[in-house]
Every structure is written in C-alpha cells, then in structure tokens.
Motif scaffolding. Sequence first.
Motif, PDB file in Angstrom:
ATOM      1  N   VAL A 229       0.872  -1.177   0.000  1.00 18.47           N
ATOM      2  CA  VAL A 229       0.000   0.000   0.000  1.00 18.47           C
ATOM      3  C   VAL A 229       0.911   1.230   0.000  1.00 18.47           C
ATOM      4  CG1 VAL A 229      -1.862  -1.135   1.247  1.00 18.47           C
ATOM      5  CG2 VAL A 229      -0.116   0.088   2.542  1.00 18.47           C
ATOM      6  N   PRO A 256      -2.059   3.359   5.379  1.00 18.62           N
ATOM      7  CA  PRO A 256      -1.883   3.780   3.991  1.00 18.62           C
ATOM      8  C   PRO A 256      -2.146   5.274   3.825  1.00 18.62           C
ATOM      9  CG  PRO A 256      -3.851   2.382   4.252  1.00 18.62           C
ATOM     10  CD  PRO A 256      -3.224   2.503   5.590  1.00 18.62           C
ATOM     11  N   THR A 264      -4.119   5.241  -5.974  1.00 13.85           N
ATOM     12  CA  THR A 264      -3.402   4.139  -5.336  1.00 13.85           C
ATOM     13  C   THR A 264      -3.002   3.095  -6.364  1.00 13.85           C
ATOM     14  OG1 THR A 264      -4.569   4.485  -3.258  1.00 13.85           O
ATOM     15  CG2 THR A 264      -3.647   2.291  -3.609  1.00 13.85           C
ATOM     16  N   THR A 320       0.781  -3.820   4.941  1.00 17.43           N
ATOM     17  CA  THR A 320       0.265  -4.591   3.806  1.00 17.43           C
ATOM     18  C   THR A 320       0.082  -6.050   4.231  1.00 17.43           C
ATOM     19  OG1 THR A 320       1.510  -3.050   2.405  1.00 17.43           O
ATOM     20  CG2 THR A 320       0.636  -4.976   1.298  1.00 17.43           C
TER      21      THR A 320
END
Length: 343
Positions: A229, A256, A264, A320
Amino acid sequence: MNIFLVYGGKSAEHDVSILSAYSILKEIYYNYYTVTPVYITREGKWLKGNEITDPSQVNSSQELILEDIGEGLHFSDIPKENTIVFPVLHGPNGEDGTVQGLLEMLEIPYVGAGVLASATGMDKIISKILFKEAGLPIVPYFQVKVIDWHVNQEMVISEAESTLSYPMFVKPSNMGSSVGISEAKDRNELVEAIAKAFEYDRRVLIEQGVQAREIEVAVLGNEDINTSVPGELVKKQQFYDYESKYISNEVVPQIPAKLSEEITKTLREYAARAFMAIDGNGLTRVDFFLTADEEIYINEVNTFPGFTNYSMYPRLWEKTGLAYGDLIEEMIQLGLRRFKARQ
Ligand code: ADP
Ligand code: MG
Ligand code: MG
C-alpha cells in the motif's frame, strides 16, 4: 545457514546504515541463521565481529561499531556453502553496485538488487532516463557536468532559468538521505546549491521544484513483483532534508496514505514499472510526488531504503500484511533464488 551482515560503509549514510543493521539483527530468525556482523569503517576497512546466534547478544546499535574489537575480514573467510551476504548499506559504496559487483566476483549469494539495478537506482540522472523510457512521468530537469560548471557558470544558470522556474532543486546524481541537496529560490541560492552539490559528485541535476505530497510504495520480489500500500510522509516543512529525516523526526508516516483508489492503483503500477525499468531484484522503495491537482511524478528509487523499525519500507509491508521478521526472511529467500536462477 550463515549470514554475513555488512553495514556501516564509506558513505554519508554510515550512521543510518548502523541503525538499519541493528533493527535487522534484532529481528532475524535465529533458529535458522548464525550471523557474522561485518562492519565497514568510514575509511573503508572491513572488520568482522563475533558470531551472533541470538538477538540478546545485540544490546545497542553502538555495539555494532567494531573499530576496537573486530578483526580484519579476508574475503576468503566467507564460506561459499550455506552462506548469504546481507549488505545493509545505504548510498555510494554499497547501495550503488560496488559491493554487489564484489559479491558477484566472489560467487556468493546476497540480499537485494544486483549490480545493474543498484548502480542505476543510485544514479538520479540515469534512473530518470530509464523512467522516461518506461513512460513514467518525471519532473523537468537537466544535468550539469563539473567541467561545464567550471568552464561556463553563466551558461548553466541561464539554461536553468530559461527551462525551469524557481524554486529549483539541485542534487548530486549519486547520493541519498538528502545529502548535498538544496532548494534554490533565486539565482544566488542556485549558484550556492550547485557548488554544494558538486562537493559530492561530478554530475549534478537541476530539477523543477514542485509543491507536492510525498508518497512512497515498497516493492518486493524478483520476476514476481509485489507492491505495498502507498504511504505518505506527512511533512511539517516542504523540503524533507537530512535533519528532518533522522534527527528531529519531523516526518510522520501515514500508512496507507489517504488517496483515491484510482491514484493508489496507478502508484502501485508505476512502482512495479520503475522496478522493472532498473532491472530490480529483491527490494526497492519507489518515491513519488503528488501535486494538489493530482499530477503524479516519480521522484526516485532506493534499492536499499532505510530499514529501522521506524523506516517507511518495513512499515509499508507491515501495513500490507507482512511483519518485519517475515520481510527479512523473504528478502533472504529472494537473494538465494536469484543466485540459483543465474547459474
Ligand atoms: P534522496 O535520494 O537524497 O532522498 P530526493 O531526490 O528524494 O533525494 O530528495 C530529497 C528530498 O528533497 C525529497 O524527499 C523532497 O522532500 C525534496 N525534493 C527533491 N526533489 C524535489 C523537487 N523536484 N520538488 C520538491 N521537492 C523536492
Ligand atoms: Mg534516495
Ligand atoms: Mg528520497
């Protein structure tokens, strides 16, 4: 298995490397590994410490400075079987392909990027050329060689002023941790900034300054590329310099990063593309600028980014879903797999 953990180094990022090495030493899975610390002094002398078989043997990062207690390392002392070298080195003489080339010659597997990715990733001019070729957006810039600067300073300044606008950022091509980088808001500052950058390298870049958020994505893998992320360095000041990075801790990571799904996705895709563009292996942190009107620029890659428990790269993986210890284990396995694949 033996790990030779190499840190310190002849680089302005010597101290950061010791902190990264300390965090890694605390988290290696000692049920599989015995670690030999190898400290490179600021002068470039390689010193070997006693084997570590348990994290309690490392009590402070200060103990990793082996100047008085270490023995000189002969490369022939590194066993060829069941061994991997872990270069925990930031900046020139370590993250730039020099140590990687030595390990290739010795035919010893190692963690992280190979010679090509390390060398191109460390060089901001070459990596910009590769990013552009890969269709990644970069900020306008041009390069200056020291000879041009000595011969005709006025020409360099007039090129900067006709192609870019203030503020500009001036950087040595090969460096990290903001060392030698300055922001120039006018002509006087530009002259000073260029002179300062030339203290660190023969090649310097002058870049368009941008007002932007700084977003970073972690990449892990060899041919199989995984991205984390994105995280944001939330800054109190615009220029994220050495002081704010390591001394005053003025940067708060937000992971994030608060971004739309679309941005993203684009950032993660760009990060993977940048990794391929430099022929990455193992790991890399890819750093971006995101302007208020959602313009994305890739700023740079770091093939061995800061690796303390507080550093962005391991924290991005944690968020993540990959814990620090598992991340180190994965990096070791990627290094071993890469070595096997090249034989
Ligand atoms: P390093 O490899 O030393 O980290 P960077 O290129 O990332 O070098 O520059 C260090 C910092 O300087 C960045 O994190 C950012 O805060 C600032 N910076 C660099 N280039 C620019 C630019 N073109 N515009 C605005 N800020 C910049
Ligand atoms: Mg860098
Ligand atoms: Mg940077």
